[in-house]
Design a protein around this motif. Structure first.
Motif, mmCIF file in Angstrom:
data_model
loop_
_atom_site.group_PDB
_atom_site.id
_atom_site.type_symbol
_atom_site.label_atom_id
_atom_site.label_comp_id
_atom_site.label_asym_id
_atom_site.label_seq_id
_atom_site.Cartn_x
_atom_site.Cartn_y
_atom_site.Cartn_z
ATOM 1 N N ASP A 1 0.825 -1.207 0.000
ATOM 2 C CA ASP A 1 0.000 0.000 0.000
ATOM 3 C C ASP A 1 0.864 1.265 0.000
ATOM 4 N N GLY B 1 2.089 1.634 -3.499
ATOM 5 C CA GLY B 1 0.977 2.155 -4.287
ATOM 6 C C GLY B 1 0.814 3.654 -4.132
ATOM 7 N N CYS C 1 3.541 5.360 -6.109
ATOM 8 C CA CYS C 1 3.277 5.287 -7.546
ATOM 9 C C CYS C 1 2.199 6.291 -7.961
ATOM 10 N N GLU C 2 1.151 6.411 -7.162
ATOM 11 C CA GLU C 2 0.104 7.389 -7.462
ATOM 12 C C GLU C 2 0.666 8.807 -7.404
ATOM 13 N N VAL D 1 4.609 0.636 -11.101
ATOM 14 C CA VAL D 1 5.320 0.051 -9.969
ATOM 15 C C VAL D 1 6.775 -0.294 -10.309
#
Length: 62
Positions: A38, A41, A44-45, A51
């Motif tokens: 998480d 993630g 990456c956002e 990824v």
């Protein structure tokens, strides 16, 4: 991840300040230790990247 940060004109401190990622988590990433998916993630956002631009899979030899 460092190359991706440079390409996006960001620093590790930006991840810490803007996402609330702890310094110990960033140290784990630098040392190739486990980091929760998480967190990856979120990075990456934030960086608007895939990824594979943040992590690298290295096969462990037995």
């Amino acid at each position: 991840m460092d190359i991706t940060l440079i390409k996006r004109d960001k620093k590790r401190s930006d991840l810490r300040n803007e996402l609330g990622i702890s310094p110990s988590t960033l140290a784990k990433m630098s040392n190739g230790e486990y980091v929760a998916l998480d967190v990856i993630g979120l990075i990456c956002e934030y960086l608007d990247c895939n990824v594979e631009e943040v992590v690298e899979f290295v096969k462990i030899k037995n």
